[in-house]
Design an enzyme around this catalytic site. Structure first.
Site, short mmCIF file in Angstrom:
data_model
loop_
_atom_site.label_atom_id
_atom_site.label_comp_id
_atom_site.label_asym_id
_atom_site.label_seq_id
_atom_site.Cartn_x
_atom_site.Cartn_y
_atom_site.Cartn_z
N CYS A 92 0.79 -1.48 0.17
CA CYS A 92 0.30 0.04 -0.17
C CYS A 92 0.70 1.21 0.05
O CYS A 92 2.17 1.17 0.35
CB CYS A 92 -1.06 0.02 1.24
N CYS A 141 -0.28 4.40 1.73
CA CYS A 141 -0.57 5.09 3.03
C CYS A 141 0.24 5.29 4.43
O CYS A 141 0.75 6.21 4.23
CB CYS A 141 -2.15 4.83 3.33
N CYS A 158 -3.64 6.55 0.49
CA CYS A 158 -3.55 4.80 -0.40
C CYS A 158 -3.22 5.09 -1.81
O CYS A 158 -2.63 3.83 -1.83
CB CYS A 158 -4.52 3.60 -0.05
N LYS A 218 -12.30 -5.47 2.93
CA LYS A 218 -12.28 -4.29 3.69
C LYS A 218 -12.88 -3.11 4.08
O LYS A 218 -13.62 -2.07 3.31
CB LYS A 218 -10.22 -4.06 3.36
N ARG A 242 -2.98 2.63 13.21
CA ARG A 242 -1.82 4.30 12.28
C ARG A 242 -1.75 5.26 12.72
O ARG A 242 -0.22 5.85 12.84
CB ARG A 242 -3.00 4.83 12.09
N ARG A 268 -10.86 7.73 4.61
CA ARG A 268 -10.24 6.85 3.83
C ARG A 268 -11.85 6.09 2.53
O ARG A 268 -12.23 5.14 2.31
CB ARG A 268 -9.17 4.66 3.76
N GLU A 308 -16.68 -6.70 -3.87
CA GLU A 308 -15.64 -6.73 -4.08
C GLU A 308 -14.79 -8.50 -4.11
O GLU A 308 -14.18 -7.95 -4.68
CB GLU A 308 -15.28 -6.12 -2.19
N LYS A 349 -11.89 -7.75 6.41
CA LYS A 349 -10.79 -6.99 7.05
C LYS A 349 -11.91 -5.90 7.62
O LYS A 349 -12.06 -5.44 7.42
CB LYS A 349 -9.22 -6.56 6.88
N SER A 366 -5.29 -4.03 14.52
CA SER A 366 -4.66 -3.16 15.84
C SER A 366 -5.83 -3.79 16.93
O SER A 366 -6.08 -3.25 18.13
CB SER A 366 -4.01 -2.70 15.47
N TYR A 387 -2.32 -10.66 15.70
CA TYR A 387 -0.59 -10.08 17.11
C TYR A 387 -0.77 -10.63 18.15
O TYR A 387 0.50 -10.71 18.30
CB TYR A 387 -1.03 -8.69 17.08
ZN LIG Z 1 -3.39 2.75 2.83
#
Ligand SMILES: [Zn+2]
Length: 328
Positions: free
Chosen positions: A120, A122, A130, A195, A205, A217, A233, A248, A274, A313
């Site tokens: 990506c 971003c 992005c 997403k 972020r 976004r 999608e 996601k 996250s 994670y």
């Molecule tokens: Zn991005």
């Protein structure tokens, strides 16, 4: 007649219950996301993600070693460059941070560690969007070229798989076309197809320093009210040549994992993001929840919903819980 789908005789001992479990969680399906940054001798904790770190290229091998030791042999790299500009040039620079991390990991671990990269712009653009901008808008087609270049540079540096996360239209096809052209026909693409624009990305972020400097976004990520759009999608990306479809976030989107799984015939991945991690950590720190059990339940729910692959994670913890027989 016993109407229970699980006959009473199969609900007896622990050993029997495990044998007839409907959902399996195993280490080979875990992917651990990891942040790499410029500099040396760095292992700094991410404030909103306690227990997660940003590593410099020289400290990365130790982290990967620990993962391998736990039985997790797949990672996804996110890069944090020192230098950002309008066109995110460090994303596709040959000596970019992800490229160097890949080279280091390949040199140290060869094929023992499977390397996936987030593709990506971003994290690399000065405005945090992005793609490249035209005025205040992300310019789709110009971005495709840079994304493909980025993916190619990752593969040339040692990536085993690339994972475009930008949500631009046509990016899977653009990346596939360039990789094929350059002789990388066998490199799979895991597409962040489904997403959603989500507040669950907040701590990421912070970790990657990639918050947009203006706007949001939402013009290229999906409205979380929408279900059919998610399926659309996913189907589009399948058509463009994606090999794995990702949903996601995971926790609030289990329905989408199931629907995607039932609709397409490719492997499905779910990314426990996250914010999911941060909520568990914060709740546990306050003593409101039992961290270990919550981690197991979250993971099992994603697999039960239909995921084949789980990005988390908590990969190391889950691997340990599998060893301890608490999940699996
Ligand atoms: Zn991005």
């Amino acid at each position: 007649m016993d109407m229970n789908i699980r006959p009473r005789r199969l609900r007896g001992s622990e050993i029997l219950r495990k044998m007839v479990r409907e959902t399996r969680v195993d280490k080979s399906s875990l992917i651990y996301p990891i942040f790499v940054k410029e500099g040396t001798n760095i292992q700094e904790e991410i404030p909103t993600m306690p227990g997660q770190y940003r590593y410099s290229v020289d400290t990365l091998p130790k982290a990967l070693e620990e993962l391998l030791h736990a039985g997790v042999n797949k990672v996804m790299f996110f890069g944090i460059p020192d230098h950002k500009d309008e066109v995110g040039s460090q994303a596709y620079a040959q000596d970019g941070i992800v490229q160097r991390a890949l080279q280091k990991a390949k040199a140290e671990f060869g094929n023992d560690m499977y390397l996936i990269t987030d593709v990506c712009m971003c994290e690399y653009t000065s405005h945090g969007h992005c793609g490249v901008l035209c005025g205040q808008e992300v310019e789709n087609d110009a971005t495709l070229e840079l994304l493909s270049k980025t993916a190619l540079s990752h593969v040339q540096a040692g990536a085993d798989m690339v994972a475009p996360s930008d949500m631009m239209d046509g990016r899977v096809l653009a990346i596939r076309t360039l990789l094929d052209e350059k002789g990388y026909k066998e490199i799979p693409i895991m597409s962040y197809a489904v997403k959603y624009a989500s507040a669950f990305y907040g701590p990421f972020r912070d970790a990657a320093g990639s918050a947009p400097s203006f706007g949001d976004r939402k013009s290229y990520q999906m409205d979380f009210h929408n279900r059919r759009e998610g399926i659309k999608e996913a189907l589009l990306d399948v058509e463009e040549g994606a090999d794995i479809i990702m949903v996601k976030p995971a926790l609030s989107y289990l329905d989408m994992i199931r629907e995607v799984k039932d609709t397409i015939d490719l492997p499905v991945a779910a990314y426990s993001v996250s914010g999911e991690y941060a909520m568990v950590k914060a709740g546990a720190k306050l003593g409101y929840i039992e961290e270990d059990r919550i981690i197991c339940e979250m993971a099992a729910s994603a697999y039960r919903a239909g995921t084949d692959i789980y990005l988390t994670y908590f990969a190391k913890e889950i691997a340990r819980f599998i060893d301890e027989g608490r999940i699996g």
